[in-house]
Design a protein around this motif. Structure first.
Motif, mmCIF file in Angstrom:
data_model
loop_
_atom_site.group_PDB
_atom_site.id
_atom_site.type_symbol
_atom_site.label_atom_id
_atom_site.label_comp_id
_atom_site.label_asym_id
_atom_site.label_seq_id
_atom_site.Cartn_x
_atom_site.Cartn_y
_atom_site.Cartn_z
ATOM 1 N N VAL A 219 -22.924 11.089 -2.738
ATOM 2 C CA VAL A 219 -23.885 12.168 -2.935
ATOM 3 C C VAL A 219 -24.096 12.365 -4.431
ATOM 4 N N ALA A 220 -25.163 13.071 -4.785
ATOM 5 C CA ALA A 220 -25.456 13.331 -6.189
ATOM 6 C C ALA A 220 -24.367 14.206 -6.809
ATOM 7 N N GLU A 221 -24.068 13.962 -8.059
ATOM 8 C CA GLU A 221 -23.049 14.735 -8.763
ATOM 9 C C GLU A 221 -23.475 16.194 -8.856
ATOM 10 N N GLY A 222 -22.529 17.088 -8.709
ATOM 11 C CA GLY A 222 -22.803 18.512 -8.845
ATOM 12 C C GLY A 222 -23.288 19.179 -7.583
ATOM 13 N N GLU A 223 -23.343 18.479 -6.458
ATOM 14 C CA GLU A 223 -23.734 19.100 -5.201
ATOM 15 C C GLU A 223 -22.705 20.165 -4.844
ATOM 16 N N PRO A 224 -23.125 21.311 -4.321
ATOM 17 C CA PRO A 224 -22.168 22.354 -3.951
ATOM 18 C C PRO A 224 -21.374 21.991 -2.705
ATOM 19 N N GLY A 225 -20.233 22.636 -2.525
ATOM 20 C CA GLY A 225 -19.487 22.521 -1.282
ATOM 21 C C GLY A 225 -18.326 21.568 -1.293
ATOM 22 N N PHE A 226 -17.919 21.092 -2.454
ATOM 23 C CA PHE A 226 -16.805 20.166 -2.511
ATOM 24 C C PHE A 226 -15.479 20.882 -2.374
ATOM 25 N N GLU A 227 -14.575 20.280 -1.642
ATOM 26 C CA GLU A 227 -13.196 20.732 -1.563
ATOM 27 C C GLU A 227 -12.339 19.525 -1.929
ATOM 28 N N LEU A 228 -11.931 19.424 -3.174
ATOM 29 C CA LEU A 228 -11.171 18.260 -3.612
ATOM 30 C C LEU A 228 -9.864 18.152 -2.855
ATOM 31 N N VAL A 229 -9.538 16.933 -2.470
ATOM 32 C CA VAL A 229 -8.311 16.694 -1.733
ATOM 33 C C VAL A 229 -7.114 16.986 -2.640
ATOM 34 N N ASP A 230 -7.125 16.483 -3.854
ATOM 35 C CA ASP A 230 -6.128 16.815 -4.871
ATOM 36 C C ASP A 230 -6.739 16.505 -6.227
ATOM 37 N N ARG A 231 -6.038 16.854 -7.302
ATOM 38 C CA ARG A 231 -6.606 16.715 -8.643
ATOM 39 C C ARG A 231 -6.899 15.272 -9.001
ATOM 40 N N ASP A 232 -6.143 14.338 -8.494
ATOM 41 C CA ASP A 232 -6.317 12.929 -8.829
ATOM 42 C C ASP A 232 -7.264 12.198 -7.889
ATOM 43 N N SER A 233 -7.742 12.869 -6.866
ATOM 44 C CA SER A 233 -8.583 12.217 -5.862
ATOM 45 C C SER A 233 -10.004 12.017 -6.378
ATOM 46 N N VAL A 234 -10.620 10.931 -5.969
ATOM 47 C CA VAL A 234 -12.021 10.680 -6.305
ATOM 48 C C VAL A 234 -12.922 10.989 -5.120
ATOM 49 N N ILE A 235 -12.333 11.407 -4.003
ATOM 50 C CA ILE A 235 -13.097 11.724 -2.798
ATOM 51 C C ILE A 235 -12.894 13.191 -2.452
ATOM 52 N N ALA A 236 -13.985 13.910 -2.250
ATOM 53 C CA ALA A 236 -13.928 15.308 -1.830
ATOM 54 C C ALA A 236 -14.142 15.376 -0.324
ATOM 55 N N ASP A 237 -13.651 16.420 0.316
ATOM 56 C CA ASP A 237 -13.864 16.613 1.748
ATOM 57 C C ASP A 237 -15.017 17.579 1.980
ATOM 58 N N ALA A 238 -15.931 17.201 2.866
ATOM 59 C CA ALA A 238 -17.041 18.078 3.231
ATOM 60 C C ALA A 238 -16.510 19.205 4.104
ATOM 61 N N ARG A 239 -17.218 20.306 4.130
ATOM 62 C CA ARG A 239 -16.790 21.471 4.913
ATOM 63 C C ARG A 239 -17.226 21.396 6.366
ATOM 64 N N ARG A 240 -18.088 20.445 6.705
ATOM 65 C CA ARG A 240 -18.601 20.348 8.069
ATOM 66 C C ARG A 240 -18.360 18.956 8.618
ATOM 67 N N LYS A 241 -18.317 18.857 9.950
ATOM 68 C CA LYS A 241 -18.253 17.549 10.599
ATOM 69 C C LYS A 241 -19.632 16.909 10.537
ATOM 70 N N LEU A 242 -19.669 15.611 10.504
ATOM 71 C CA LEU A 242 -20.926 14.880 10.398
ATOM 72 C C LEU A 242 -21.833 15.150 11.596
ATOM 73 N N GLU A 243 -21.259 15.203 12.800
ATOM 74 C CA GLU A 243 -22.083 15.456 13.993
ATOM 75 C C GLU A 243 -22.762 16.818 13.908
ATOM 76 N N GLY A 244 -22.061 17.823 13.418
ATOM 77 C CA GLY A 244 -22.648 19.154 13.271
ATOM 78 C C GLY A 244 -23.761 19.171 12.240
ATOM 79 N N ALA A 245 -23.567 18.413 11.170
ATOM 80 C CA ALA A 245 -24.592 18.343 10.132
ATOM 81 C C ALA A 245 -25.870 17.712 10.667
ATOM 82 N N PHE A 246 -25.747 16.615 11.407
ATOM 83 C CA PHE A 246 -26.928 15.949 11.952
ATOM 84 C C PHE A 246 -27.578 16.745 13.075
#
Length: 110
Positions: free
Chosen positions: A18-45
């Motif tokens: 996703v584009a940098e700076g998109e709202p809604g990120f919940e970082l897994v930990d400080r060293d992680s490069v992957i953030a977790d979305a707040r919603r399931k993909l099926e719910g989003a679609f």
């Protein structure tokens, strides 16, 4: 620059760029490069599907009575909002295509 977001699904997870700076990120930990979305993909679609169904109802129930209705749109994933209809260089992105078959094609069962 872009960020990576993990969306949970009913059968696991998928990582999406996703584009940098998109709202809604919940970082897994400080060293992680992957953030977790707040919603399931099926719910989003599901919300995007509702928009597509509404567009189809309008054109199928109209006096135009087309043989085929095609709705095309881009989908953008956002960590907070989920799946949204993507914006193009214009303000929105919905392309509607209506088609009518000739009487000969209808009679031939095409």
């Amino acid at each position: 620059m872009s960020e990576l977001v993990r969306f949970q699904t009913d059968s696991g997870s998928v990582v999406v760029e996703v584009a940098e700076g998109e709202p809604g990120f919940e970082l897994v930990d400080r060293d992680s490069v992957i953030a977790d979305a707040r919603r399931k993909l099926e719910g989003a679609f599901a919300e995007v599907r509702d928009g597509a169904e509404a567009a189809l109802r309008v054109f199928r129930d109209s006096s135009l009575n087309p043989d085929e209705v095609e709705v095309e749109f881009g989908v953008k994933l956002n960590a907070e909002a989920g799946a949204i209809i993507a914006k193009t260089s214009v303000e929105g992105h919905f392309q509607i295509k209506l088609a009518w078959k000739s009487m000969q094609a209808r009679d031939a069962g095409e």
